[in-house]
Design a protein around this motif. Structure first.
Motif, PDB file in Angstrom:
ATOM      1  N   LEU A   1      13.879  15.588 -15.496  1.00 12.65           N
ATOM      2  CA  LEU A   1      13.792  16.725 -14.673  1.00 12.65           C
ATOM      3  C   LEU A   1      12.037  17.406 -13.939  1.00 12.65           C
ATOM      4  N   VAL A   2      11.478  16.829 -14.592  1.00  9.70           N
ATOM      5  CA  VAL A   2       9.496  16.881 -14.383  1.00  9.70           C
ATOM      6  C   VAL A   2       9.717  15.581 -13.170  1.00  9.70           C
ATOM      7  N   ASN A   3       8.541  16.316 -12.731  1.00  6.05           N
ATOM      8  CA  ASN A   3       8.262  15.824 -11.523  1.00  6.05           C
ATOM      9  C   ASN A   3       6.623  15.517 -11.143  1.00  6.05           C
ATOM     10  N   ILE A   4       5.900  14.105 -11.069  1.00  6.96           N
ATOM     11  CA  ILE A   4       4.387  14.137 -11.438  1.00  6.96           C
ATOM     12  C   ILE A   4       4.173  13.745 -10.060  1.00  6.96           C
ATOM     13  N   PRO A   5       3.368  14.521  -9.069  1.00  8.25           N
ATOM     14  CA  PRO A   5       2.866  14.042  -8.179  1.00  8.25           C
ATOM     15  C   PRO A   5       1.856  12.659  -8.270  1.00  8.25           C
ATOM     16  N   VAL A   6       1.525  12.326  -7.783  1.00 10.46           N
ATOM     17  CA  VAL A   6       0.716  10.791  -7.867  1.00 10.46           C
ATOM     18  C   VAL A   6       0.161   9.815  -6.941  1.00 10.46           C
ATOM     19  N   LYS A   7      -1.138   9.398  -6.823  1.00  9.88           N
ATOM     20  CA  LYS A   7      -0.924   8.328  -5.472  1.00  9.88           C
ATOM     21  C   LYS A   7      -1.081   6.816  -6.087  1.00  9.88           C
ATOM     22  N   ILE A   8      -1.206   5.922  -5.590  1.00 13.03           N
ATOM     23  CA  ILE A   8      -1.225   4.910  -6.079  1.00 13.03           C
ATOM     24  C   ILE A   8      -2.518   3.895  -5.440  1.00 13.03           C
ATOM     25  N   TYR A   9      -2.834   3.539  -6.329  1.00 13.76           N
ATOM     26  CA  TYR A   9      -4.053   2.360  -6.088  1.00 13.76           C
ATOM     27  C   TYR A   9      -3.963   1.102  -6.232  1.00 13.76           C
ATOM     28  N   SER A  10      -4.226  -0.027  -6.042  1.00 12.49           N
ATOM     29  CA  SER A  10      -4.127  -1.560  -5.758  1.00 12.49           C
ATOM     30  C   SER A  10      -5.057  -1.425  -6.987  1.00 12.49           C
ATOM     31  N   ALA A  11      -4.133  -2.099  -8.159  1.00 11.22           N
ATOM     32  CA  ALA A  11      -5.391  -2.790  -9.076  1.00 11.22           C
ATOM     33  C   ALA A  11      -6.764  -3.327  -9.155  1.00 11.22           C
ATOM     34  N   THR A  12      -6.116  -4.458  -8.226  1.00  6.55           N
ATOM     35  CA  THR A  12      -6.923  -5.769  -7.976  1.00  6.55           C
ATOM     36  C   THR A  12      -7.432  -6.188  -6.914  1.00  6.55           C
ATOM     37  N   GLU A  13      -8.162  -7.012  -6.683  1.00  9.49           N
ATOM     38  CA  GLU A  13      -9.039  -7.457  -5.595  1.00  9.49           C
ATOM     39  C   GLU A  13      -9.464  -8.049  -5.657  1.00  9.49           C
ATOM     40  N   THR A  14      -9.457  -9.753  -4.369  1.00  6.44           N
ATOM     41  CA  THR A  14      -9.549 -10.951  -4.910  1.00  6.44           C
ATOM     42  C   THR A  14     -11.169 -11.452  -4.638  1.00  6.44           C
ATOM     43  N   THR A  15     -11.218 -11.990  -5.497  1.00  5.02           N
ATOM     44  CA  THR A  15     -12.717 -12.977  -5.832  1.00  5.02           C
ATOM     45  C   THR A  15     -12.881 -14.692  -4.290  1.00  5.02           C
ATOM     46  N   LYS A  16     -12.018 -14.191  -3.949  1.00  3.13           N
ATOM     47  CA  LYS A  16     -11.768 -15.713  -3.071  1.00  3.13           C
ATOM     48  C   LYS A  16     -13.450 -15.408  -1.901  1.00  3.13           C
ATOM     49  N   LEU A  17     -13.310 -17.009  -1.927  1.00  5.21           N
ATOM     50  CA  LEU A  17     -14.265 -16.532  -1.007  1.00  5.21           C
ATOM     51  C   LEU A  17     -13.575 -16.216   0.870  1.00  5.21           C
ATOM     52  N   ASP A  18     -14.481 -15.915   1.395  1.00  4.16           N
ATOM     53  CA  ASP A  18     -13.550 -15.326   3.022  1.00  4.16           C
ATOM     54  C   ASP A  18     -14.088 -16.315   3.400  1.00  4.16           C
ATOM     55  N   LEU A  19     -13.418 -17.995   3.901  1.00  9.04           N
ATOM     56  CA  LEU A  19     -13.169 -18.689   4.589  1.00  9.04           C
ATOM     57  C   LEU A  19     -13.063 -19.073   5.792  1.00  9.04           C
ATOM     58  N   ASP A  20     -13.661 -18.812   7.358  1.00 13.84           N
ATOM     59  CA  ASP A  20     -12.993 -18.844   8.323  1.00 13.84           C
ATOM     60  C   ASP A  20     -12.126 -20.160   9.024  1.00 13.84           C
TER      61      ASP A  20
END
Length: 261
Positions: A13-32
Motif C-alpha cells: 500500500l506504499v507508493n514511492i515516487p521515483v524517476k527513471i534514468y537510463s543506466a547505460t550509454e553507448t561507447t560506439k563511434l558515431d559514424l556518418d
C-alpha cells in the motif's frame, strides 16, 4: 541525465515516487553515412507518401491501419489504455534474482526517489538487500508495456531491469542442436579442470570496448594519409573433425603458463 519516466513504485500500500534514468550509454563511434561518389552526408527525411513533401516533427502522428483506414492515436489514448501502469509500477511478486534467466534481461535503469519518497525508497532498498530478493511488476514505458525487475545495486541505489515477455523469446527447436550424448569422461574432466583454472570473481572493469579505440587509431592513421594493413586471420574450417583431447591439453597448458607469468 534526463528522466525517461516519472511515476511511482507500488510496494504493497506504499507508493514511492521515483524517476527513471537510463543506466547505460553507448561507447560506439558515431559514424556518418556518406555518398560513395563524393562523400556528401546522407540525410534522412520524413516525406509524405502522397505529396513527396517533407513533414515536420510537430505534424507527425501515429496510427493503426484497420480495414484500409488509419485510426489515429494521441497521448491521451496511450494513457487511457492503462492509466495506472502509465504512472505506477506495482510490484506483484518478489523472486530470487538468480531465478530470472539472463535471456529475459533487456536494459538497466536507475531509480531516483522524489520528494517525500526518500524514506520509503531507502526502506525498500534495505529490505531487498536483507532478503536478497527482487521485485517484479509491469508498467508502461514509451507507449508499450514492460516488465520491470527492481533490485539493489551496490547497496546504494535501486536499479530497474527491463525484462522481455515470455512470448518474445524465440523457440529454438528448429536449430541444429547436438543430440544429448554424454561426452567422454576424460574430456569432461579436462574441461572441468580448465573451467576451474580460469575461475575468478567477476570484475567488469577487466573488459573495455577496445574495438572502438582500435577503430579510432585507424581513423587517425588514415587522416595522416597512411595505409592501414589488417592482420590475416585463419578462417574457421567448417565441418573439420577436431581432436578435443589435444585442444583441451593445449588449453590447460596455456592457462597454466599465463597464471605462472
Amino acid at each position: 541525465m534526463k528522466a525517461i519516466w516519472n511515476g511511482a513504485i507500488g510496494f504493497g500500500l506504499v507508493n514511492i515516487p521515483v524517476k527513471i534514468y537510463s543506466a547505460t550509454e553507448t561507447t560506439k563511434l558515431d559514424l556518418d553515412m556518406l555518398d560513395k561518389s563524393d562523400y556528401s552526408n546522407i540525410r534522412f527525411k520524413r516525406v509524405n507518401e502522397s505529396t513527396g513533401k517533407e513533414v515536420k516533427w510537430e505534424n507527425i502522428v501515429k496510427g493503426y491501419l484497420m480495414d484500409d483506414k488509419y485510426i489515429i492515436l494521441d497521448e491521451d489514448d496511450y494513457e487511457a489504455a492503462s492509466p495506472e501502469k502509465s504512472r505506477i509500477l506495482s510490484i506483484d511478486q518478489f523472486v530470487k534474482e538468480e531465478e530470472v534467466d539472463s535471456v529475459y534481461f533487456e536494459n538497466p535503469y536507475y531509480l531516483e526517489p522524489q520528494k517525500n519518497g526518500e524514506n520509503a525508497y531507502r526502506l525498500l532498498l534495505k529490505a531487498l538487500s536483507k532478503t536478497e530478493m527482487a521485485g517484479i511488476g509491469t508498467f508502461v514505458l514509451r507507449e508499450s508495456e514492460a516488465i520491470g525487475m527492481i533490485r539493489p545495486y551496490n547497496d546504494d541505489i535501486l536499479v530497474l531491469n527491463r525484462l522481455r515477455f515470455a512470448q518474445e523469446i524465440r523457440d529454438y527447436s528448429d536449430l541444429k542442436i547436438p543430440p544429448k550424448k554424454a561426452p567422454k569422461p576424460t574430456e569432461l574432466k579436462m574441461a572441468v579442470n580448465l573451467i576451474e583454472q580460469l575461475s575468478q570473481d567477476f570484475d567488469p572493469t577487466m573488459y573495455k570496448d577496445s574495438y572502438s579505440d582500435e577503430l579510432m587509431k585507424i581513423i587517425k592513421q588514415k587522416a595522416k594519409g597512411k595505409t592501414v594493413k589488417s592482420k590475416k586471420i585463419e578462417p574457421v574450417e567448417d565441418g573439420k573433425v577436431v581432436d578435443l583431447m589435444a585442444q583441451l591439453k593445449a588449453s590447460l597448458q596455456n592457462s597454466k603458463s599465463k597464471n605462472a607469468s
